[in-house]
Design a protein around this motif. Structure first.
Motif, short mmCIF file in Angstrom:
data_model
loop_
_atom_site.label_atom_id
_atom_site.label_comp_id
_atom_site.label_asym_id
_atom_site.label_seq_id
_atom_site.Cartn_x
_atom_site.Cartn_y
_atom_site.Cartn_z
N LYS A 257 -14.22 -11.42 -29.58
CA LYS A 257 -15.03 -11.13 -28.38
C LYS A 257 -16.31 -11.98 -28.30
O LYS A 257 -17.02 -12.14 -29.29
N GLY A 258 -16.54 -12.52 -27.10
CA GLY A 258 -17.79 -13.24 -26.86
C GLY A 258 -17.61 -14.73 -26.68
O GLY A 258 -18.44 -15.39 -26.07
N VAL A 259 -16.52 -15.26 -27.20
CA VAL A 259 -16.22 -16.69 -27.02
C VAL A 259 -14.86 -16.76 -26.32
O VAL A 259 -13.83 -16.36 -26.89
N SER A 260 -14.87 -17.25 -25.07
CA SER A 260 -13.68 -17.10 -24.21
C SER A 260 -12.39 -17.58 -24.88
O SER A 260 -11.37 -16.91 -24.82
N PHE A 261 -12.47 -18.75 -25.55
CA PHE A 261 -11.22 -19.30 -26.07
C PHE A 261 -10.79 -18.70 -27.41
O PHE A 261 -9.74 -19.05 -27.93
N THR A 262 -11.61 -17.79 -27.96
CA THR A 262 -11.17 -17.10 -29.18
C THR A 262 -10.69 -15.68 -28.88
O THR A 262 -10.09 -15.03 -29.73
N GLU A 263 -10.98 -15.20 -27.66
CA GLU A 263 -10.68 -13.80 -27.35
C GLU A 263 -9.17 -13.54 -27.32
O GLU A 263 -8.41 -14.28 -26.69
N TRP A 268 -7.45 -17.30 -34.12
CA TRP A 268 -8.87 -17.28 -34.47
C TRP A 268 -9.21 -16.15 -35.43
O TRP A 268 -10.37 -15.79 -35.61
N HIS A 269 -8.16 -15.59 -36.08
CA HIS A 269 -8.40 -14.52 -37.06
C HIS A 269 -9.33 -15.03 -38.18
O HIS A 269 -10.33 -14.41 -38.51
N GLY A 270 -8.94 -16.19 -38.75
CA GLY A 270 -9.72 -16.69 -39.88
C GLY A 270 -9.85 -18.21 -39.85
O GLY A 270 -10.02 -18.84 -40.89
N ALA A 271 -9.75 -18.78 -38.63
CA ALA A 271 -9.79 -20.24 -38.53
C ALA A 271 -11.20 -20.77 -38.78
O ALA A 271 -12.19 -20.09 -38.49
N VAL A 272 -11.26 -21.98 -39.31
CA VAL A 272 -12.54 -22.67 -39.46
C VAL A 272 -13.08 -22.96 -38.06
O VAL A 272 -12.34 -23.39 -37.18
N ILE A 273 -14.38 -22.74 -37.86
CA ILE A 273 -14.98 -23.05 -36.55
C ILE A 273 -15.42 -24.52 -36.59
O ILE A 273 -16.43 -24.86 -37.20
N ASP A 274 -14.62 -25.36 -35.96
CA ASP A 274 -14.92 -26.79 -35.97
C ASP A 274 -16.10 -27.08 -35.04
O ASP A 274 -16.50 -26.23 -34.25
N ASP A 275 -16.64 -28.30 -35.12
CA ASP A 275 -17.88 -28.62 -34.39
C ASP A 275 -17.73 -28.48 -32.87
O ASP A 275 -18.64 -27.98 -32.21
N ASP A 276 -16.60 -28.93 -32.33
CA ASP A 276 -16.40 -28.83 -30.87
C ASP A 276 -16.36 -27.38 -30.42
O ASP A 276 -17.00 -26.99 -29.43
N SER A 277 -15.59 -26.59 -31.17
CA SER A 277 -15.48 -25.17 -30.81
C SER A 277 -16.84 -24.50 -30.96
O SER A 277 -17.21 -23.64 -30.16
N TYR A 278 -17.59 -24.89 -31.97
CA TYR A 278 -18.92 -24.31 -32.18
C TYR A 278 -19.81 -24.61 -30.98
O TYR A 278 -20.46 -23.72 -30.42
N ALA A 279 -19.82 -25.88 -30.56
CA ALA A 279 -20.71 -26.27 -29.45
C ALA A 279 -20.40 -25.46 -28.19
O ALA A 279 -21.32 -24.95 -27.51
N LYS A 280 -19.11 -25.32 -27.89
CA LYS A 280 -18.74 -24.55 -26.68
C LYS A 280 -19.03 -23.07 -26.88
O LYS A 280 -19.54 -22.39 -25.99
N GLY A 281 -18.66 -22.57 -28.04
CA GLY A 281 -18.77 -21.13 -28.29
C GLY A 281 -20.21 -20.65 -28.32
O GLY A 281 -20.55 -19.62 -27.74
N ILE A 282 -21.08 -21.41 -28.97
CA ILE A 282 -22.46 -20.93 -29.14
C ILE A 282 -23.17 -20.89 -27.78
O ILE A 282 -24.01 -20.01 -27.54
N GLU A 283 -22.78 -21.79 -26.89
CA GLU A 283 -23.36 -21.78 -25.54
C GLU A 283 -23.03 -20.45 -24.84
O GLU A 283 -23.89 -19.81 -24.23
N GLU A 284 -21.78 -20.02 -24.97
CA GLU A 284 -21.37 -18.75 -24.33
C GLU A 284 -22.11 -17.57 -24.97
O GLU A 284 -22.56 -16.65 -24.29
N LEU A 285 -22.22 -17.62 -26.29
CA LEU A 285 -22.87 -16.49 -26.99
C LEU A 285 -24.36 -16.43 -26.66
O LEU A 285 -24.93 -15.35 -26.47
#
Ligand SMILES: Cc1ncc(C[n+]2csc(CCOP(=O)(O)OP(=O)(O)O)c2C)c(N)n1
Length: 296
Positions: A257-263, A268-285
């Motif tokens: 919950k909170g990051v559209s593409f992980t919901e 995304w149970h235990g995947a490494v958060i790569d840099d691209d996903s981090y950049a997009k995800g942290i903006e949403e959070l």
């Protein structure tokens, strides 16, 4: 950390209201996402799904003392889904059990913050978990110990579906219905997604409330929205509304919950958060956090 969140966290032992809890949970999601990205390891999906529930427990409900982690009368909390340890560590650190800076040691060699929580190393951890399905049996033991010791601490077990796939949980469910220890609550983070598929693909649990009721549990009259802090506080009020035990509460939640593409994604149970996903995800959070702060 914004000034408002800093203000809230300057008194971590006080009982926060629903709006404040919402803002804290949104902030904690950013901390969890940051730390898991920095460390390149850990479990985001199930930590994110239980963010509001764990925040409400630690910042509204639990009778605990950071300065005296083994206080005999404290409420007990078992995170049976131990892989979501980053959530528990984030709560304990911000509640004052250890320095927030220590979160950055997550899963480093010799860190007190291993992938799964260790009660012998980290203050505030009531039970080492990670092997799914142990939490409810141990919690039952803690609740029965309160009865024997003539104490009135509460024992809460936060469980995912994986724990409920284990036979041991159903043994504990049967035993709890027999012994009926007071102040014993099973809280289910029902995000319906597991490690390599949906719950229905792996092992359907429904109709879960009916199953628990038929096993002799007192089940909350509705499944609460586990991302709505008002509803979580309603569920706490329900727990206090009578003296019938054991109690179970189901929280409807969304994995990741909170990051559209992980919901809702088991990937995304235990995947490494790569840099691209981090950049997009942290903006949403961050944007969610801003909204929640504005409501304060
Ligand atoms: C006994 C046991 N079997 C398997 C695993 C591996 N495992 C870790 S997490 C997980 C799935 C958990 O799903 P769920 O409880 O729904 O977790 P959540 O979605 O809340 O993170 C599995 C199978 C384990 N930790 N313990």
């Amino acid at each position: 950390m914004s000034k408002r969140v800093k203000e809230l966290l300057s008194q971590p032992e006080r009982k926060f209201n629903a709006t404040e809890l919402g803002a804290l949970a949104a902030y904690f999601r950013t901390v969890m996402f940051d730390t898991l990205h920095d460390r390149g390891t850990g479990h985001w999906g199930g930590a994110a799904s239980s963010a509001e529930l764990m925040t409400a427990l630690y910042f509204n409900r639990l009778a605990i003392k950071a300065a005296d982690p083994k206080w005999e009368d404290r409420d007990r909390l078992i995170l049976s889904k131990g892989h979501a340890s980053m959530n528990l560590y984030t709560m304990l650190a911000h509640r004052g059990f250890f320095p927030v800076e220590e979160l950055s040691t997550f899963r480093k060699l010799d860190s007190r913050l291993q992938g799964h929580p260790c009660m012998n190393k980290l203050p505030g951890v009531d039970m080492s978990t990670g092997a799914l399905g142990h939490g409810l049996s141990v919690g039952l033991g803690m609740a029965m110990a309160a009865k024997l010791a003539n104490k009135s601490w509460w024992t809460y077990v936060v469980s995912g579906e994986g724990c409920l796939n284990e036979g041991q949980s159903w043994e504990a469910i049967m035993s709890a219905a027999k012994f009926k220890p007071e102040h014993f609550v099973l809280m289910i983070d029902y995000n319906k997604v597991q490690l390599d598929g949906t719950v229905d693909e792996i092992m359907p649990l429904g109709p879960l409330a009916d199953k628990l009721t038929s096993f002799g549990w007192h089940v909350a009259p509705k499944a609460y929205d586990g991302h709505n802090t008002e509803e979580i506080l309603d569920s706490f009020a329900w727990m206090d509304s009578d003296d019938v035990w054991p109690k179970a509460v189901i929280y409807d939640t969304i994995k990741g919950k909170g990051v559209s593409f992980t919901e809702g994604k088991n990937t995304w149970h235990g995947a490494v958060i790569d840099d691209d996903s981090y950049a997009k995800g942290i903006e949403e959070l961050q944007s969610d956090l801003k909204k929640k702060e504005a409501a304060l």
